[in-house]
Design a protein around this motif. Structure first.
Motif, PDB file in Angstrom:
ATOM      1  N   ARG A  33     -27.637 -33.679  59.822  1.00 48.28           N
ATOM      2  CA  ARG A  33     -26.414 -31.892  59.961  1.00 48.28           C
ATOM      3  C   ARG A  33     -27.773 -30.974  59.616  1.00 48.28           C
ATOM      4  NH1 ARG A  33     -21.249 -31.996  55.448  1.00 48.28           N
ATOM      5  NH2 ARG A  33     -20.666 -29.704  55.885  1.00 48.28           N
ATOM      6  N   GLN A  34     -28.371 -30.802  58.231  1.00 48.18           N
ATOM      7  CA  GLN A  34     -28.939 -29.904  58.565  1.00 48.18           C
ATOM      8  C   GLN A  34     -30.377 -29.297  59.460  1.00 48.18           C
ATOM      9  OE1 GLN A  34     -31.575 -31.373  55.112  1.00 48.18           O
ATOM     10  NE2 GLN A  34     -29.631 -30.937  52.913  1.00 48.18           N
ATOM     11  N   HIS A  36     -29.463 -29.787  62.375  1.00 53.59           N
ATOM     12  CA  HIS A  36     -28.018 -29.144  63.396  1.00 53.59           C
ATOM     13  C   HIS A  36     -28.051 -27.104  63.375  1.00 53.59           C
ATOM     14  CE1 HIS A  36     -27.856 -31.701  65.764  1.00 53.59           C
ATOM     15  NE2 HIS A  36     -27.115 -32.850  65.415  1.00 53.59           N
ATOM     16  N   TYR A  37     -28.202 -27.766  61.672  1.00 59.52           N
ATOM     17  CA  TYR A  37     -27.737 -25.960  60.881  1.00 59.52           C
ATOM     18  C   TYR A  37     -29.046 -25.183  61.318  1.00 59.52           C
ATOM     19  CZ  TYR A  37     -26.260 -22.542  57.795  1.00 59.52           C
ATOM     20  OH  TYR A  37     -25.836 -20.869  57.009  1.00 59.52           O
ATOM     21  N   ALA A  38     -29.775 -25.707  60.661  1.00 57.36           N
ATOM     22  CA  ALA A  38     -31.119 -24.835  60.955  1.00 57.36           C
ATOM     23  C   ALA A  38     -31.453 -24.580  62.609  1.00 57.36           C
ATOM     24  CB  ALA A  38     -32.383 -26.088  60.991  1.00 57.36           C
ATOM     25  N   GLN A  39     -31.187 -25.232  63.319  1.00 56.90           N
ATOM     26  CA  GLN A  39     -31.287 -24.372  65.192  1.00 56.90           C
ATOM     27  C   GLN A  39     -29.861 -23.845  64.887  1.00 56.90           C
ATOM     28  OE1 GLN A  39     -30.761 -28.679  66.757  1.00 56.90           O
ATOM     29  NE2 GLN A  39     -33.400 -28.673  66.955  1.00 56.90           N
ATOM     30  N   ARG A  40     -29.181 -24.323  64.825  1.00 53.38           N
ATOM     31  CA  ARG A  40     -27.545 -23.308  64.822  1.00 53.38           C
ATOM     32  C   ARG A  40     -28.596 -21.691  64.381  1.00 53.38           C
ATOM     33  NH1 ARG A  40     -23.257 -25.001  61.923  1.00 53.38           N
ATOM     34  NH2 ARG A  40     -23.071 -26.264  63.476  1.00 53.38           N
ATOM     35  N   CYS A  41     -28.537 -21.235  63.451  1.00 50.10           N
ATOM     36  CA  CYS A  41     -29.519 -20.464  62.534  1.00 50.10           C
ATOM     37  C   CYS A  41     -29.991 -19.773  63.430  1.00 50.10           C
ATOM     38  CB  CYS A  41     -29.867 -20.194  60.899  1.00 50.10           C
ATOM     39  SG  CYS A  41     -29.166 -21.421  59.959  1.00 50.10           S
ATOM     40  N   VAL A  42     -31.341 -20.268  64.176  1.00 47.15           N
ATOM     41  CA  VAL A  42     -31.852 -20.027  64.879  1.00 47.15           C
ATOM     42  C   VAL A  42     -32.053 -19.576  66.382  1.00 47.15           C
ATOM     43  CG1 VAL A  42     -33.899 -20.237  66.396  1.00 47.15           C
ATOM     44  CG2 VAL A  42     -33.627 -21.770  64.100  1.00 47.15           C
ATOM     45  N   GLY A  43     -30.494 -19.787  67.025  1.00 47.57           N
ATOM     46  CA  GLY A  43     -30.014 -19.423  67.901  1.00 47.57           C
ATOM     47  C   GLY A  43     -28.986 -18.482  68.273  1.00 47.57           C
TER      48      GLY A  43
END
Length: 154
Positions: A33-34, A36-43
């Motif tokens: 989950r963390q 995926h959140y980091a990847q979402r923030c980068v995107g």
């Protein structure tokens, strides 16, 4: 020389004696989950930056030089009106603010005659999921390498 400490090999430092390193690389045990959140923030950071570049280029094509502040206000208004931009609000507000600040800095370097810099260009998507975004505290950027490792500010 690299020394053995606790069974792990320590990397030699390039800092002069008595200086502190600028950042510390730490292996975090991120959950899925963390990660995926980091990847979402980068995107999201990449999307906001690229949208500001595109809006600036479109404005210049019609002879309108918008300031970065005006571009940021336009984006903030659009994300609340346009439902397709609702994903930007799924992360911390500092992620989008950091991307706007990065664009502002890139544009000011481009317009400064003393600094030899190119105009702001689009950020491309890395296949490995690497990138950076502004920390939730709004202090400094966090770099994510796509393999559950982050470079955090000190």
């Amino acid at each position: 020389m690299a020394e053995q400490q606790g069974g792990k090999r320590q990397q030699p430092t390039t800092c002069p004696e008595g200086w502190l390193p600028a950042a510390v690389v730490v292996q975090l045990e991120l959950t899925c989950r963390q990660g995926h959140y980091a990847q979402r923030c980068v995107g999201i950071a990449r999307f906001v930056y690229n949208r500001m570049v595109a809006n600036d280029q479109a404005g210049r094509d019609i002879g309108l030089w918008l300031t970065p502040h005006e571009l940021e206000k336009e984006f903030n208004a659009a994300k609340h009106i346009n439902p397709s931009l609702a994903f930007v609000t799924q992360a911390s507000k500092f992620v989008a603010q950091g991307a706007c600040r990065n664009y502002r800095n890139a544009r000011s370097r481009w317009l400064n005659k003393e600094v030899k810099a190119r105009r702001p260009v689009f950020h491309r998507k890395n296949r490995t999921g690497t990138g950076s975004f502004l920390a939730a505290s709004g202090v400094d950027r966090i770099r994510y390498d796509g393999h559950r490792r982050m470079r955090c500010p000190t």
